[in-house]
Design an enzyme around this catalytic site. Structure first.
Site, PDB file in Angstrom:
ATOM      1  N   LYS A  98       0.804  -1.232   0.000  1.00 38.06           N
ATOM      2  CA  LYS A  98       0.000   0.000   0.000  1.00 38.06           C
ATOM      3  C   LYS A  98       0.840   1.287   0.000  1.00 38.06           C
ATOM      4  O   LYS A  98       0.401   2.335   0.474  1.00 38.06           O
ATOM      5  CB  LYS A  98      -1.024   0.052   1.165  1.00 38.06           C
ATOM      6  CG  LYS A  98      -1.811  -1.190   1.408  1.00 38.06           C
ATOM      7  CD  LYS A  98      -2.279  -1.898   0.162  1.00 38.06           C
ATOM      8  CE  LYS A  98      -3.346  -1.174  -0.606  1.00 38.06           C
ATOM      9  NZ  LYS A  98      -3.708  -1.970  -1.816  1.00 38.06           N
ATOM     10  N   HIS A 105       7.257  -7.286  -2.158  1.00 31.84           N
ATOM     11  CA  HIS A 105       7.035  -6.698  -0.832  1.00 31.84           C
ATOM     12  C   HIS A 105       7.997  -7.319   0.186  1.00 31.84           C
ATOM     13  O   HIS A 105       7.864  -7.075   1.381  1.00 31.84           O
ATOM     14  CB  HIS A 105       5.615  -7.008  -0.348  1.00 31.84           C
ATOM     15  CG  HIS A 105       4.516  -6.326  -1.116  1.00 31.84           C
ATOM     16  ND1 HIS A 105       4.562  -5.013  -1.508  1.00 31.84           N
ATOM     17  CD2 HIS A 105       3.297  -6.785  -1.526  1.00 31.84           C
ATOM     18  CE1 HIS A 105       3.442  -4.706  -2.141  1.00 31.84           C
ATOM     19  NE2 HIS A 105       2.666  -5.752  -2.166  1.00 31.84           N
ATOM     20  N   SER A 164      -4.946   2.807   3.916  1.00 35.84           N
ATOM     21  CA  SER A 164      -5.095   2.163   2.609  1.00 35.84           C
ATOM     22  C   SER A 164      -5.207   0.650   2.783  1.00 35.84           C
ATOM     23  O   SER A 164      -6.045  -0.011   2.151  1.00 35.84           O
ATOM     24  CB  SER A 164      -3.880   2.527   1.740  1.00 35.84           C
ATOM     25  OG  SER A 164      -3.962   1.908   0.495  1.00 35.84           O
TER      26      SER A 164
END
Ligand code: PPS
Length: 297
Positions: free
Chosen positions: A59, A112, A142
């Site tokens: 995010k 990530h 988010s």
């Protein structure tokens, strides 16, 4: 160390409560998406000099950077960003089906993963890393809506509950603070470009130029204009290949491209939550020389 920070550290050490996540070398992964076998293998993947890796905590502007890098490598031609989903153009290396070793060069990737789980060969300064960070209060908000929205994820009980999980690191890819602290501490071991979501919001053209210089691509003004046009929030939101319209949803509350602003946390955090977050931030980031932009102004 303050009591909030102590609380944070103790909770972060706790393992998660069910098998929705598994832990691999200290990091939480959603069991239905990732496998330990693949994570083990990818530490040993060969890296080419032409490989590019976008690295983000979830995010933080991942899809935006996937779009930008696709467009830079297509010289601003939008055909691919309009016909192929982002996860096919710039796949996540941690997803078992990403087929990283067999893809042709230049391999554009996203991850990530925390610093200690990426392919080790990256530390031989092969390949290039573009790390995108975002202020963690907006990341939290988010992420909350993302969990509400996508069928793939466990729905948060409510915002306060998700807030606790986020600061404790009881979320996928674990703790925001650890992610950025580790990556920033080790950045000189890699070919590394650090950018923030907020600087991209405030001066996208300059950020795109920086990326072009870093990856060694020269774009004339016309091509650059096209990159700028096709990575605009409103254009991406209307593009089903960028907005992940094919992925099953469980709620219309949120969207993949939801608001795309700086400072939305102000409409969600209570004063007490914000103060507590600030205390933990100061404690956990005290030796990290990074400034974040928290407000629109
Ligand atoms: S993910 O799931 O980790 O890949 O999500 P990620 O792409 O990192 O983050 C999604 C947030 O980025 C915003 N976004 C953008 N903001 C501004 N401009 C553009 N072009 C853009 N594209 C994506 C997206 O709206 C999510 O933030 P929120 O605050 O939820 O709107």
């Amino acid at each position: 160390m303050g009591s909030d920070a102590n609380r944070f550290l103790n909770r972060a050490r706790m393992s998660t409560t069910n098998d929705y996540y598994f832990q691999y070398k200290g990091c939480n992964f959603v069991s239905t998406i990732y496998t330990k076998e693949h994570l083990e293998q990818l530490e040993h993947f060969q890296i080419h000099d032409t490989d590019v890796f976008i690295v983000t905590y979830p995010k933080s502007g991942t899809i935006w950077m996937q779009q930008i890098i696709s467009l830079i490598y297509s010289d601003g031609d939008p055909t691919a960003v309009q016909s192929k989903p982002a996860y096919e153009r710039v796949p996540w290396i941690e997803v078992p089906s990403s087929n990283f070793p067999a893809r042709p060069s230049p391999r554009l990737n996203v991850t990530h993963l925390p610093y200690h789980l990426v392919p080790k060969a990256l530390k031989e300064k092969k390949g290039k890393i573009i790390y995108v960070a975002r202020n963690p209060k907006d990341v939290l908000v988010s992420s909350y809506y993302f969990h509400m929205h996508l069928a793939l994820y466990e729905s948060p009980k409510d915002f306060p509950d998700f807030f606790e999980k986020f600061i404790d690191g009881r979320v996928e890819f674990s703790c925001w603070f650890d992610h950025i602290r580790e990556w920033y501490a080790h950045k000189d071991e890699f070919n590394f470009l650090f950018l923030t979501y907020e600087e991209m919001k405030k001066g996208l053209r300059a950020s795109v130029q920086k990326i072009c210089n870093f990856v060694g691509r020269e774009l004339d003004d016309e091509k650059l204009d096209s990159v700028m046009e096709h990575c605009r929030f409103d254009i991406m939101k209307k593009n089903p290949m960028a907005n992940y319209e094919g992925i099953p949803k469980k709620s219309s509350d949120g969207a993949f491209l939801r608001k795309g602003t700086i400072g939305d946390w102000k409409s969600h955090f209570t004063v007490a939550q914000s103060e507590m977050f600030d205390r933990i931030f100061q404690e956990r980031m005290k030796d990290v020389p990074l400034e974040f932009i928290w407000d629109k102004e």
